[in-house]
Each structure stands twice: as C-alpha cells, then as structure tokens.
Design an enzyme around this catalytic site. Sequence first.
Site, PDB file in Angstrom:
ATOM      1  CE  LYS A  53      -3.828  -2.474   2.130  1.00 51.39           C
ATOM      2  NZ  LYS A  53      -4.582  -2.815   3.335  1.00 51.39           N
ATOM      3  CD  GLN A  97      -3.373  -4.297   6.496  1.00 50.43           C
ATOM      4  OE1 GLN A  97      -3.248  -3.365   5.719  1.00 50.43           O
ATOM      5  NE2 GLN A  97      -4.057  -5.393   6.157  1.00 50.43           N
ATOM      6  CG  ASP A 120      -9.280   0.053   4.769  1.00 53.62           C
ATOM      7  OD1 ASP A 120      -8.979  -0.241   3.604  1.00 53.62           O
ATOM      8  OD2 ASP A 120      -8.592  -0.270   5.759  1.00 53.62           O
TER       9      ASP A 120
END
Length: 296
Positions: A53, A97, A120
């Site tokens: 990422k 995460q 997200d």
Amino acid sequence: MAEIIDGKVFSKEVRDGLKLKLESLFKKTAKRPVLAVVLIGEDPASQVYVKNKIKACAEIGVVSREYIKEASITENELLAIIDDLNNDDDVNGILVQLPLPKGINEKKVINAISPEKDVDGFHPVNIGKVVIGDDTAFMPCTPHGCHELIKKYVPNTDGLHVVVVGRSNIVGKPMANIMVQKNKGANCIVTVCHSASKDISKYTLQADILIAAVGVPEMIKADMVKEGAVVIDVGVNRIPSDEAGKTKLVGDVDFENVSKKVKAISPVPGGVGPVTIAMLMKNTVKAFCIQNGIEE
Ligand code: NDP
C-alpha cells in the site's frame, strides 16, 4: 477458454490515471493527499499488505505516514492515535491494517475513524451510504474493485443475476448492496449465499455474474457455474504446492476447470488483489478532493 480478467493491467490503468490527476492538482494547490497507515504488531501478511500500500502511494504521489506500533499497545493508546489523526487537517485518509491483535476491539477502532477519512470504507456511515446508494460513500476497497472489474468486462448489467457467495461485512454484504443499486454497472438481481445455504449449486448455476468471497480453496467447481458466466474470485488461500515444502496461492474457484466453461474469470493471484489497492488509492484521492473542496 475464458477471457482472463486481468487485475494487474486494470489496476495500473487506474493508478496511472490517479497519478496524472494528482500531478495536475499539485500544480493548482501545491498539496498532495496524505494517507496515515497504522500497523499494529508483526503479522507477516499484514506487513506485506502495508508495504504494498505504501509503495502504491509513492508511485502515484500520495504521501504516506506510517504509524507502526507493537502488539502490546493498548486499545486506548490506539484510539488516541486515531483521535489525533482525525483532528490533523494535514491527514486526508486513515487506514488501520486488520486484523488487530487480540485484546483490541476491531469494531471500536473502525468506529473511531472519522467517516470522512475512512478510506477503507469500513465505518458504519460509509457502509450505510453504500446501502442507500449515496455516491459520497467511501466504498470498501475489495467490493469496489470487483464492481469496477464488472463494469469493464460486462457492458450491460441491467437485470442480470448476481450471486455472491459469502456475506462478510467487508466483502460479501457491501458487494451485494453495490450490485442491487439502480445504477449503470449494477441494477441486478442479487442472491447472497453463506455457510447456512443448502445446495449452493442451485443458486450459483443461475448466476450471470458469480462472485466468490468465501475463503475455502477452490470451492466453486465447474459443475456449479453456468456456461458463459462471468466469475470474480475474491478468495486468497494459501495451500501446499506440488513442490515439497512449498505453498501456493489459490482462489475460491477451481480456476483450471471453471475457466473452460465461463465467459470471463479473474485469476488468483493477479485478479481482485491488485485492484483492491488501486481502489484504496482512489478513495484516498476522493477524500483529498472532498476535504479540499475540489470537484472530482
Ligand atoms: P470471511 O471469513 O469473513 O467470510 C466468509 C464468508 O463465506 C462468510 O459469510 C461465510 O458464511 C461464508 N462461507 C464460509 N464457508 C462457506 C461454505 N462452505 N459455503 C458457503 N459459504 C461459506 O471472509 P472474507 O469475506 O473476509 O474473505 C473471503 C475471501 O476473500 C478470503 O479468502 C479472503 O482472504 C479473501 N479476501 C481477499 C481480498 C483481496 O483483496 N483480494 C480482500 C478481502 C478478503 P457465514 O457468514 O455463515 O460464516
């Protein structure tokens, strides 16, 4: 043999487009989007995801700020970091995460992220917007990516039957909600199957578009799919390979046999995975534009 839905190529197209857009926005605003990436603990898979990422950010001109903390961090300490990031006007997007170490309540952490910075797309506000078809939503990156692939490979989805196997909050449920909207690239009849569904084939055989998000290696076999269907395989499963001591990645679909029967299929790896990261970049650019009053 089916057409291969190439996620790597599509992801590159999206990222190249975003890079150009950010170059042009930088000339006008002298600003770049900033994504805060929070990684807790030392889970090797999470470390790889985060590394990829951050690399994607650098390639397109998003500034990433890393917050790497030990697994011993308390829930309150993590919530305090998120609070600081929520209040930091220089930060446009926040990514925590998952999974988080035991002892930290994931739901509490997701809910603490400001919906405006939730790139997200897991916050209930964004999920709610997906359900009502509000286009200011940050869509969860994996179903968003599947939808972009479907739009590219299926010219007209009106009235098609989509069968989603799996009902997780991050893939199956948002996926079903995206495909049922009265929108171009959606407007479908949607069936969702899960672990309590008896005789899944009865449903999967009806699918014009089949989306497998189960986490069971190669569960979808050729006799479970309709000839000419389009198959999106979200699954990422590591299994032993033929070489002793080695492993390989496979999806939730028996690619070798299903690909002989269907019209198009996404492979694993190289299908949905790379597109998921591209959608994270897209959401980050969207957050930056909204927060700076820039029309997309
Ligand atoms: P979850 O484990 O959260 O959900 C799996 C879903 O599949 C559940 O709804 C479960 O049913 C259902 N299920 C499990 N076994 C069966 C079965 N035998 N028959 C029918 N349904 C079943 O997984 P995720 O949604 O998070 O992920 C699914 C897969 O996608 C995984 O392989 C994961 O690694 C991969 N993934 C890939 C991403 C990418 O970027 N490429 C991103 C996210 C996930 P129930 O609800 O009843 O338990």
